[in-house]
Scaffold this active site. Sequence first.
Site, mmCIF file in Angstrom:
data_model
loop_
_atom_site.group_PDB
_atom_site.id
_atom_site.type_symbol
_atom_site.label_atom_id
_atom_site.label_comp_id
_atom_site.label_asym_id
_atom_site.label_seq_id
_atom_site.Cartn_x
_atom_site.Cartn_y
_atom_site.Cartn_z
ATOM 1 N N PHE A 106 8.845 3.775 -29.703
ATOM 2 C CA PHE A 106 8.897 4.889 -29.689
ATOM 3 C C PHE A 106 9.499 5.531 -29.160
ATOM 4 O O PHE A 106 9.218 5.094 -28.080
ATOM 5 C CB PHE A 106 7.699 5.402 -30.595
ATOM 6 N N ASP A 164 11.199 1.752 -21.253
ATOM 7 C CA ASP A 164 11.047 2.788 -21.574
ATOM 8 C C ASP A 164 8.986 2.598 -21.108
ATOM 9 O O ASP A 164 8.693 2.497 -21.553
ATOM 10 C CB ASP A 164 10.577 3.214 -23.024
ATOM 11 N N LYS A 175 4.603 11.323 -19.436
ATOM 12 C CA LYS A 175 2.934 11.211 -19.952
ATOM 13 C C LYS A 175 1.985 11.773 -18.610
ATOM 14 O O LYS A 175 2.151 13.229 -18.440
ATOM 15 C CB LYS A 175 2.794 10.769 -20.373
#
Length: 405
Positions: free
Chosen positions: A140, A225, A254
Site C-alpha cells: 500500500f 515507503d 503520518k
Amino acid sequence: MSNHFPVDRALFDDVMVPNYAPSSVIPVRGQGSRVWDQQDREFIDFAGGIAVNCLGHCHPALVSALKEQGEKIWHLSNVMTNEPALRLAKKLVDRTFAEKVYFANSGAESNEAALKLARRWALDVHGADKTQIIAFKQGFHGRTFFTVTVGGQAAYSDGFGPKPGDVVHAEYNNLESVKALISDKTCAIVMEPLQGEGGIVSPTKEFVEGVRELCDQHNALLVFDEVQTGVGRTGELYAYMGLGVTPDIMTTAKALGGGFPIGAMLTTTEIAKHLKIGTHGSTYGGNPLACAVGEAAFDVVSDPEVLAGVNKKAQLYVDGLNAINEKYKVFSEIRGKGLLIGAVLTEAYQGKAKDFLNAAMAEGVMTLVAGANIVRFAPSLVIPDEDITEGLARFEKAVAKLAQA
C-alpha cells in the site's frame, strides 16, 4: 447561515461524499491516549489515527509549536523558503542516510514524488527504456492513481480507466519472484520495510538484503515507503535502520507531523539533482505551520529514551494479547515490530476483523484492522503503561463477547 444545527453522524450522510463509512462515535477532545466523544464517553486510543498520532493527543510540545508558529507565519509558497522547513530538513538529513529533502502534505504525495523521481533519474541517466517499477502484492502506497497502481491491491486501483504503465508486482518475502521480474529495464523496486495494510508482515533479513543486491546488480533504485513505519514506530527512528539495508529514496509522513498533515521524500544529492527546477512541486509542501509542528514531533520522538520505550511498551501489548488469546483462542499469531502490531484471527474468525474493531469501540477502546483478518494496533509511542493495561482489559471484554457469540 446559523451555526445552530446538529452536528451528528446523520450530517455526514447529508454533506459528505460516501466513500467513507465512519463510526457513529464523534470524538471532540483528546488528551494523551484518551479521547472523549460528544456524549463525554471515554475511549483509550490504540489506533493513533492509523499510526499518525505518535505523541497522542494535544501533546504539549506540539501544541506549543503550533501556537508559536501560528503567531508568526502560516504560508508562503515555494517562491520563498522558510525557517521551520529548513530546520526540519536539516534534522532529517542529520539523522538519516539522506542528503536532500522534498516536503509534501501526505504519504501518497511523498510516494508520488519518489516514483516520479525514480522514473526521471532513470530517463536522465540510463535512457528511455528503463521505466519498469517493481512493487509487491498487498503493498500500500497511497490513493493517487500512480501510487494506488504501484500498491499491490487491484481492488483499490480497478475501475478508473487505464492505469499508469510498466508497474509489476512480486510477492513480499519471496526473492525468487523478484528475480523473475527484474531486468536492466527496471528503474526501481518500491517496498514497505514492514507491510502495513497488507497484514503487518515483517521482511526476512535474506529477503530485504537480496532486494538491495538485485537493485545494485540491475542499476535500479531501492525505494522504501516508511510512511507508516517511520518516526519511531518500529523502535528505530526509521525501520531501515534495523534492517541493515539503506534505500536510495525513502518516504515519510503520518507520524512525521504527529497529527498535522506533512510528508517528505528523502534521498541522496546525486539522485535529487534530477528533480531540477520545474520538474515537480507542491503548493503546501514545506508549509511553515506543518514543519514547525513536524520539527517538535521529530525532536521528541528522536529522543533515545522515547525510542527505547517503544519496544518496552510493545512487549506489554504482546504479553497482554497472548494472555487474552490463551483464554479465548481467537488469534493464530501476534506479529509486527515495535508499536505496529497485528493480531491475526484464527480460521474460525476469518473475515471478522471489523467485528473486533466494533466490539472494542463499544467497550471504550479504539483499534484498527489490516485487511479482513487482522486487528491492528498503532498507538502513541508514549502511551502510558496504565493506558495499555486498561485498554487491553477493555479489549478483552470485547473479545470475550465475540468468543461467546
